[in-house]
Design a protein around this motif. Sequence first.
Motif, mmCIF file in Angstrom:
data_model
loop_
_atom_site.group_PDB
_atom_site.id
_atom_site.type_symbol
_atom_site.label_atom_id
_atom_site.label_comp_id
_atom_site.label_asym_id
_atom_site.label_seq_id
_atom_site.Cartn_x
_atom_site.Cartn_y
_atom_site.Cartn_z
ATOM 1 N N MET A 43 0.851 -1.201 0.000
ATOM 2 C CA MET A 43 0.000 0.000 0.000
ATOM 3 C C MET A 43 0.884 1.248 0.000
ATOM 4 S SD MET A 43 -3.365 1.042 0.788
ATOM 5 C CE MET A 43 -4.048 2.643 1.138
ATOM 6 N N GLU A 44 0.628 2.116 -0.960
ATOM 7 C CA GLU A 44 1.420 3.347 -1.029
ATOM 8 C C GLU A 44 1.027 4.302 0.091
ATOM 9 O OE1 GLU A 44 0.726 4.832 -4.944
ATOM 10 O OE2 GLU A 44 2.469 3.796 -5.777
ATOM 11 N N LYS A 45 2.035 4.915 0.668
ATOM 12 C CA LYS A 45 1.787 5.945 1.679
ATOM 13 C C LYS A 45 2.474 7.229 1.218
ATOM 14 C CE LYS A 45 1.818 5.296 6.039
ATOM 15 N NZ LYS A 45 2.374 5.018 7.406
ATOM 16 N N ASN A 46 1.690 8.252 0.984
ATOM 17 C CA ASN A 46 2.201 9.505 0.426
ATOM 18 C C ASN A 46 2.375 10.566 1.504
ATOM 19 O OD1 ASN A 46 2.099 8.416 -2.190
ATOM 20 N ND2 ASN A 46 0.010 9.130 -2.518
ATOM 21 N N LEU A 47 3.516 11.233 1.466
ATOM 22 C CA LEU A 47 3.818 12.295 2.422
ATOM 23 C C LEU A 47 4.262 13.545 1.678
ATOM 24 C CD1 LEU A 47 4.458 13.442 5.281
ATOM 25 C CD2 LEU A 47 6.715 12.359 5.090
ATOM 26 N N LEU A 48 3.624 14.670 1.998
ATOM 27 C CA LEU A 48 4.052 15.969 1.490
ATOM 28 C C LEU A 48 4.689 16.749 2.626
ATOM 29 C CD1 LEU A 48 4.063 18.156 -0.774
ATOM 30 C CD2 LEU A 48 1.928 19.000 0.239
ATOM 31 N N MET A 49 5.924 17.179 2.422
ATOM 32 C CA MET A 49 6.635 17.982 3.421
ATOM 33 C C MET A 49 6.763 19.406 2.891
ATOM 34 S SD MET A 49 9.578 15.280 4.692
ATOM 35 C CE MET A 49 10.563 15.502 3.208
ATOM 36 N N ILE A 50 6.357 20.360 3.696
ATOM 37 C CA ILE A 50 6.422 21.776 3.321
ATOM 38 C C ILE A 50 7.474 22.450 4.189
ATOM 39 C CG2 ILE A 50 5.143 23.935 3.128
ATOM 40 C CD1 ILE A 50 2.566 22.015 3.234
ATOM 41 N N PHE A 51 8.536 22.936 3.562
ATOM 42 C CA PHE A 51 9.574 23.662 4.297
ATOM 43 C C PHE A 51 9.211 25.141 4.310
ATOM 44 C CE2 PHE A 51 13.899 21.541 5.066
ATOM 45 C CZ PHE A 51 13.289 20.381 5.520
ATOM 46 N N THR A 52 9.227 25.721 5.485
ATOM 47 C CA THR A 52 8.822 27.112 5.612
ATOM 48 C C THR A 52 9.733 27.848 6.583
ATOM 49 O OG1 THR A 52 6.941 28.550 6.126
ATOM 50 C CG2 THR A 52 7.188 26.597 7.478
ATOM 51 N N ARG A 53 9.872 29.131 6.340
ATOM 52 C CA ARG A 53 10.567 29.996 7.288
ATOM 53 C C ARG A 53 9.547 30.612 8.238
ATOM 54 N NH1 ARG A 53 15.740 31.589 6.640
ATOM 55 N NH2 ARG A 53 16.801 31.094 4.695
ATOM 56 N N ASN A 54 9.909 30.750 9.488
ATOM 57 C CA ASN A 54 9.046 31.478 10.403
ATOM 58 C C ASN A 54 8.941 32.920 9.914
ATOM 59 O OD1 ASN A 54 10.412 29.181 12.006
ATOM 60 N ND2 ASN A 54 8.687 29.758 13.293
ATOM 61 N N PRO A 55 7.714 33.439 9.746
ATOM 62 C CA PRO A 55 7.543 34.789 9.189
ATOM 63 C C PRO A 55 7.888 35.880 10.205
ATOM 64 C CG PRO A 55 5.412 33.824 9.706
ATOM 65 C CD PRO A 55 6.433 32.764 9.984
ATOM 66 N N GLU A 56 9.121 36.364 10.142
ATOM 67 C CA GLU A 56 9.586 37.393 11.077
ATOM 68 C C GLU A 56 10.164 38.569 10.291
ATOM 69 O OE1 GLU A 56 12.405 35.454 13.584
ATOM 70 O OE2 GLU A 56 10.919 34.159 14.538
ATOM 71 N N LEU A 57 9.884 39.751 10.756
ATOM 72 C CA LEU A 57 10.344 40.963 10.093
ATOM 73 C C LEU A 57 11.865 40.970 9.977
ATOM 74 C CD1 LEU A 57 9.290 43.706 8.982
ATOM 75 C CD2 LEU A 57 9.811 44.683 11.226
ATOM 76 N N GLY A 58 12.353 41.179 8.755
ATOM 77 C CA GLY A 58 13.786 41.266 8.520
ATOM 78 C C GLY A 58 14.491 39.937 8.363
ATOM 79 N N LYS A 59 13.733 38.810 8.465
ATOM 80 C CA LYS A 59 14.371 37.496 8.416
ATOM 81 C C LYS A 59 13.843 36.605 7.294
ATOM 82 C CE LYS A 59 15.653 37.353 13.297
ATOM 83 N NZ LYS A 59 15.578 36.597 14.560
ATOM 84 N N CYS A 60 12.914 37.133 6.494
ATOM 85 C CA CYS A 60 12.422 36.325 5.374
ATOM 86 C C CYS A 60 12.379 37.185 4.111
ATOM 87 C CB CYS A 60 11.043 35.733 5.675
ATOM 88 S SG CYS A 60 9.813 36.911 6.217
ATOM 89 N N LYS A 61 12.609 36.537 2.984
ATOM 90 C CA LYS A 61 12.641 37.219 1.690
ATOM 91 C C LYS A 61 13.590 38.419 1.713
ATOM 92 C CE LYS A 61 10.437 34.348 -0.290
ATOM 93 N NZ LYS A 61 11.395 33.579 -1.052
#
Length: 203
Positions: A1-19
């Motif tokens: 039986m196939e078991k599917n996993l989606l992993m989402i990598f995210t940065r904590n949304p903090e001022l001056g620390k993302c994008k």
Amino acid sequence: MEKNLLMIFTRNPELGKCKTRLAATIGNQAALEVYELLLDHTVTITKNLSVTKEVHYSTRIGQNDIWDPTVYNKKQQEGKDLGVRMYNAFRNGFESGYTNIIIIGSDMYDLSEQDIENAFEALKNNEYVIGPAEDGGYYLFGMKSLNSKVFQNKSWGTNTVLQNTLKDIQQTNVKLLEERNDVDYYEDIKDISVFQHLLSLAK
């Protein structure tokens, strides 16, 4: 039986620390709000997928945020660089019994729910699935068994990542998805209507 996993990598949304590369043009506050829009979009395109879903935070596990704990298992990224962090996440997933694992980031306004469903479908007949990004990296990566090599000796965040990853798996069945654009710079969002109010505030 196939078991599917989606992993989402995210940065904590903090001022001056993302994008931060985007912030160099539009400022920290506008960049943070752009990222929050991207996070909302990522929730929208993943919450209804009929796979197990994990959100992996960069610095600490978020509480009372947009990631509903009844939908997403919350994890902490582990490791000193992106390659180690992804390797550890995949290793833990396979050790937990999942047979098809896909990882995505959280800065893709170009990505849809259907794209992710297509990626899991591709893994049925391929050992790897990759979504190439326009900047020479990838926005999605999936595999059926753990290969540590794909996470080693990469200059993460540069235009060589996709090319070098494909070299690592060149003797295997690989499905390449459509090329998409992730959001790193002003040019990536300047023509997308949903971001216009933020760009006008930044000027």
